[in-house]
Enzyme design. Sequence first.
Site, PDB file in Angstrom:
ATOM      1  N   ASP A  22      -3.084   8.561  -1.161  1.00  0.00           N
ATOM      2  CA  ASP A  22      -3.836   7.235   0.277  1.00  0.00           C
ATOM      3  C   ASP A  22      -4.998   7.050  -0.165  1.00  0.00           C
ATOM      4  OD1 ASP A  22      -3.423   5.464   2.016  1.00  0.00           O
ATOM      5  OD2 ASP A  22      -4.743   7.516   3.682  1.00  0.00           O
ATOM      6  N   HIS A  73       0.542  -1.035  -0.242  1.00  0.00           N
ATOM      7  CA  HIS A  73      -0.215   0.154  -0.258  1.00  0.00           C
ATOM      8  C   HIS A  73       1.189   1.397   0.212  1.00  0.00           C
ATOM      9  CE1 HIS A  73      -2.803   2.831   0.983  1.00  0.00           C
ATOM     10  NE2 HIS A  73      -2.379   3.003   2.013  1.00  0.00           N
ATOM     11  N   ASP A  97     -21.642  17.454 -24.646  1.00  0.00           N
ATOM     12  CA  ASP A  97     -20.702  17.320 -24.665  1.00  0.00           C
ATOM     13  C   ASP A  97     -19.984  15.843 -24.129  1.00  0.00           C
ATOM     14  OD1 ASP A  97     -21.283  18.009 -22.364  1.00  0.00           O
ATOM     15  OD2 ASP A  97     -20.137  18.306 -21.180  1.00  0.00           O
ATOM     16  N   HIS A 125       3.920   7.321   5.233  1.00  0.00           N
ATOM     17  CA  HIS A 125       2.897   7.630   5.596  1.00  0.00           C
ATOM     18  C   HIS A 125       1.981   6.859   6.917  1.00  0.00           C
ATOM     19  CE1 HIS A 125       0.241   5.597   2.743  1.00  0.00           C
ATOM     20  NE2 HIS A 125      -0.790   6.078   3.928  1.00  0.00           N
ATOM     21  N   GLU A 136       1.339   6.200  12.858  1.00  0.00           N
ATOM     22  CA  GLU A 136       0.090   4.856  13.232  1.00  0.00           C
ATOM     23  C   GLU A 136       0.083   4.379  13.632  1.00  0.00           C
ATOM     24  OE1 GLU A 136      -3.924   6.187  10.819  1.00  0.00           O
ATOM     25  OE2 GLU A 136      -4.904   6.397  12.149  1.00  0.00           O
ATOM     26  N   ASP A 137       0.134   3.141  12.473  1.00  0.00           N
ATOM     27  CA  ASP A 137       0.128   2.046  12.227  1.00  0.00           C
ATOM     28  C   ASP A 137       1.334   0.677  12.806  1.00  0.00           C
ATOM     29  OD1 ASP A 137      -1.984   2.293  11.607  1.00  0.00           O
ATOM     30  OD2 ASP A 137      -1.764   1.644   9.500  1.00  0.00           O
TER      31      ASP A 137
HETATM   32 MN    MN Z   1      -2.729   4.717   4.235  1.00  0.00          MN
END
Ligand code: MN
Length: 519
Positions: free
Chosen positions: A143, A47, A263, A71, A75-76
């Site tokens: 993300d 990911h 269009d 990123h 957090e994880d």
């Molecule tokens: Mn993520």
Amino acid sequence: MKKRELLDYATPHYEENEVLEIAHAIDFASKAHTGQKRKSGEPYIIHPLNVAHILVEWGMDVDTILAGVLHDTVEDTTATLEEIENLFGRDVAFLVDGVTKVSQARAGMRNLESYLPQTKDNLSKLLIAVGQDVRVIIIKLADRLHNLSTLQHMSPEKQVKIARESLDVFAPMADRLGMGRVRMQIEELAFSYLDPTEFQHLQNLMKKRLGKSTRKLGIVRHEVEEELKKHHVHFDVNGRVKSIYSLHKKLSKVDGNIDDIYDLMALRVVVENKEDCYRVLGVLHSMYQPMISRIKDYIAIPKPNGYQSLHTTVITPNKQIVEFQIRTYGMHDYAERGLAASFHYHEQKSSKDYTRKKGASASLPAQLQWITQLQEIAARLRSGDDIPQDQLNIDLFGRRIFVYSPKGDIYNLPEGALPLDFAYMVHTDIGKHAYGFRVNGSIHAFDKPLNNGDVVEVVGRKLSQPKQAWLDLVITAHARDKLRSQLKKSGTIETISGAAAIIRDKAKRKSSKKNKTTS
Ligand code: MN
């Protein structure tokens, strides 16, 4: 996505030492995420590598790529911000922290209705994170895009929830940053999960229509190319097909009749400079009959998100209706990539202009002045200020207009903005001494909203002072703030506590004007 793949993809775009740094970040993140799996069963590191890949594709600077790889670590995993700062520097740590804060802010919100205020603390985290550095939201968009493209592994309820949030929050965000292609990608994916039957239906409908019109359009395209060559214009022509989601939105406006949509497919003419755009428009209008009401000059008056192009719809002698979009290569790049175009690979200097230092944001292009306003709101929330919800809606997600000073400077305001909002935006002293307004040369009342493209002149008198009643004549947080502090200073009003001010604001909006407040 493997480490090698990402590095090979990045190598042509970054310096050698930058690529080494990216490799280092990949190793760090891989180790941190060891043992974790995605819902698909694949190793988790897939990911962040994909997110970083998307960011390289968008042409982001190396700090953003590093933060993309890292990123989810804070957090994880057990990785800490300090480690990241030590290894990759303050800027990268700052971005990772911002992305983490946005996720935490979102986690605390059960559903979309509570996305704004109510849970004030969460919101302030979101705003502070976003307001300080736009690259944070660009990472969040990458993300989200990757999560949307792997949504098939989620439960149906989760799919709908994520799709809904993407349409309501992330697509408008991408739009506000001028990132047209990303907005479209998010919308198409989200819509396909939100209403699969309708999506399929429209896709089939579109296919049928396009089969017929592509051939006819080919003839028009050929005619136009021949004519432009005669005029010695250097150009590229390509067809652009309407997205399924925008077709869906448009159909609801025309009572579901696809014949009323002109269009579905447009021809896009890309040229070298602005003058050529108008020349092409002239050539087209001399070849075919234009539909007057459908000529749009978004070059002279850009869309609020900075989009520029000329649009025109013409009727050919065979009664075929064709839309054209005419733009320069630069405008095309901006239409596709928006703000991300400002962070280009080796132009890291420019990325700093958009970031945290106060005052630096003065260099933002007019269409992105809302970022400055976002920063102001973030600062107010941080200092514990309460901001009424409807004000936030206006400032953050409302539609925007452009107005001009008599000198031609462009200012970006929310739709519905009043002349005093403009005056305070130009300068607090201009607001303070405002005596009257001239808009497009005519006298303009204090309570009459400005329109996109207006030229606004503030008529000032040195002795003129701000009045209490003006609080009803501004709609932006910025003008209201400045006005309040001027009124306080001059002793016109007592210090109103934050809470009292909000109650007053709310009451005022609910009741009609007969209920004017006095203090
Ligand atoms: Mn993520």
